[in-house]
Scaffold this motif. Structure first.
Motif, PDB file in Angstrom:
ATOM      1  N   SER A  81     -30.717-128.117 -40.024  1.00 20.75           N
ATOM      2  CA  SER A  81     -29.846-128.785 -40.992  1.00 20.75           C
ATOM      3  C   SER A  81     -29.394-130.159 -40.505  1.00 20.75           C
ATOM      4  N   GLY A  84     -33.720-134.520 -39.855  1.00 17.20           N
ATOM      5  CA  GLY A  84     -34.372-135.003 -41.059  1.00 17.20           C
ATOM      6  C   GLY A  84     -35.798-134.514 -41.163  1.00 17.20           C
ATOM      7  N   GLU A  85     -36.419-134.782 -42.298  1.00 17.80           N
ATOM      8  CA  GLU A  85     -37.803-134.362 -42.502  1.00 17.80           C
ATOM      9  C   GLU A  85     -38.757-135.047 -41.536  1.00 17.80           C
ATOM     10  N   PRO A  94     -28.542-135.573 -43.373  1.00 18.59           N
ATOM     11  CA  PRO A  94     -28.940-134.549 -44.350  1.00 18.59           C
ATOM     12  C   PRO A  94     -27.753-133.953 -45.110  1.00 18.59           C
ATOM     13  N   ASP A 293     -38.115-128.445 -49.604  1.00 24.87           N
ATOM     14  CA  ASP A 293     -37.110-129.224 -48.867  1.00 24.87           C
ATOM     15  C   ASP A 293     -36.382-128.274 -47.912  1.00 24.87           C
ATOM     16  N   THR A 295     -35.000-128.855 -44.946  1.00 22.86           N
ATOM     17  CA  THR A 295     -33.761-129.379 -44.379  1.00 22.86           C
ATOM     18  C   THR A 295     -32.613-129.227 -45.368  1.00 22.86           C
ATOM     19  N   GLY A 296     -32.845-129.562 -46.609  1.00 20.56           N
ATOM     20  CA  GLY A 296     -31.810-129.383 -47.625  1.00 20.56           C
ATOM     21  C   GLY A 296     -31.442-127.921 -47.806  1.00 20.56           C
TER      22      GLY A 296
END
Length: 339
Positions: A81, A84-85, A94, A293, A295-296
């Motif tokens: 979390s 980042g990607e 994020p 997604d 991370t999101g």
């Protein structure tokens, strides 16, 4: 020739001489005895240390299993979390990105509103049903109480499917309506709205409130109720003065449990088909599975975990205060009986 005079020895000198003659006192105070005592003390200390370490050694396997199965994946989610990607060092970017999304704010609002509304409905309905089962004699009350225990084992989607069969677009209620009126569609279309999710969650989670209430009501002495009734107290006053204090800790515990469960409920929202009702668990699924997604999804999952832990802490606080408030005393029982 005169008789030799007897020498007067100090008190205890004879016994000391005898001890020295036998060697018992000298032996007891010798270096060998001190070494033996030291060895005994050392063995006792080692035994006490082993006794203290034994529980820790027994706890290591389950702790290692817990760390491997739960704590390590949770740590990976938290780390992801903050990543980042594209990778890079940990950052709060994020979180700022997810918090700025309207979908997250809507999901958070839906989650809180549905959880609070379902908890309130479960508390009200559960209290009334438990009150009837426990104190109103009717045929089948014991069987109904046993059914509550069985109901707790049902999966949540089963209740949702049952409601779909009754109130769905092609369900029983709409079928009866269209057959009776000749209309093209029935009037019951609320299952795909937040009200349908609320009804399904209240139906499923109410037994989680009833079970602790029934256990608490079983501890209420019928003599208190009979004494209150004989003194002219009406049923509402008996419930407020005698039954309510006994039910309050169980209500607090059951309500806190239902609040945590509804906050994390996923199956009911998914099976109702309410596309416009997006909660935090549904948002995690959407971001991870549908959007890719990760991370999101981890950010939303961490927020959901924080809310759950905060609610659990609130539950512990409320349960402790409610338990202290209902500490029984003889005078309190007499006052409830005279109410």
């Amino acid at each position: 020739m005169s008789r030799p005079e007897t020498l007067a020895l100090p008190q205890g000198a004879g016994s000391g001489a005898g001890d020295r003659g036998t060697g018992t006192d000298a032996g007891s105070r010798g270096p060998g005895s001190r070494n033996a005592k030291s060895r005994g003390l050392g063995s006792r200390n080692a035994g006490s240390r082993t006794a203290r370490l034994a529980p820790l050694l027994w706890a290591l396997p389950p702790l290692a299993a817990l760390a491997l199965v739960f704590l390590y994946p949770l740590a990976l989610v938290v780390r992801q979390s903050f990543t980042g990607e594209e990778g890079g060092p940990p950052s709060t970017a994020p979180y700022a990105q997810v918090f700025a999304e309207a979908s997250f704010r809507d999901a958070l609002g839906n989650t809180v509103l549905i959880a609070v509304g379902a908890t309130a409905g479960c508390l009200l309905l559960g209290f009334v049903l438990a009150l009837v089962i426990a104190f109103v004699p009717f045929p089948g009350s014991r069987a109904l109480s046993r059914f509550v225990d069985v109901f707790l084992a049902f999966p949540s989607f089963l209740i949702t499917l049952a409601l779909l069969f009754v109130y769905g677009t092609a369900g029983l209620a709409n079928g009866v309506w269209t057959d009776a009126t000749g209309a093209a569609a029935g009037p019951f279309a609320f299952l795909h709205t937040p009200w349908g999710v609320l009804l399904a969650e209240i139906t499923y989670f109410t037994p989680f409130v009833m079970r602790p209430l029934l256990a608490a009501f079983s501890q209420v002495e019928t003599g208190q109720l009979e004494a209150a009734a004989s003194l002219g107290a009406r049923p509402v006053r008996i419930v407020r003065k005698v039954i309510w204090p006994e039910a309050l800790p169980s209500l607090a515990a059951g309500g806190a449990l239902v609040l945590v469960l509804t906050l994390n409920e996923f199956g009911i929202v998914l099976f109702t088909g309410a596309k416009d009702v997006v909660t935090l668990p549904v948002l995690v699924y959407t971001k991870a599975i549908l959007d890719g997604d990760y991370t999101g999804a981890c950010v939303v999952a961490v927020v959901n975990i924080v809310l759950s832990v905060a609610l659990y802490a609130l539950y512990r606080t409320v349960a402790a205060r409610a338990g202290g408030a209902r500490t029984p005393t003889a005078g309190g029982a007499d006052r409830r009986a005279r109410a």
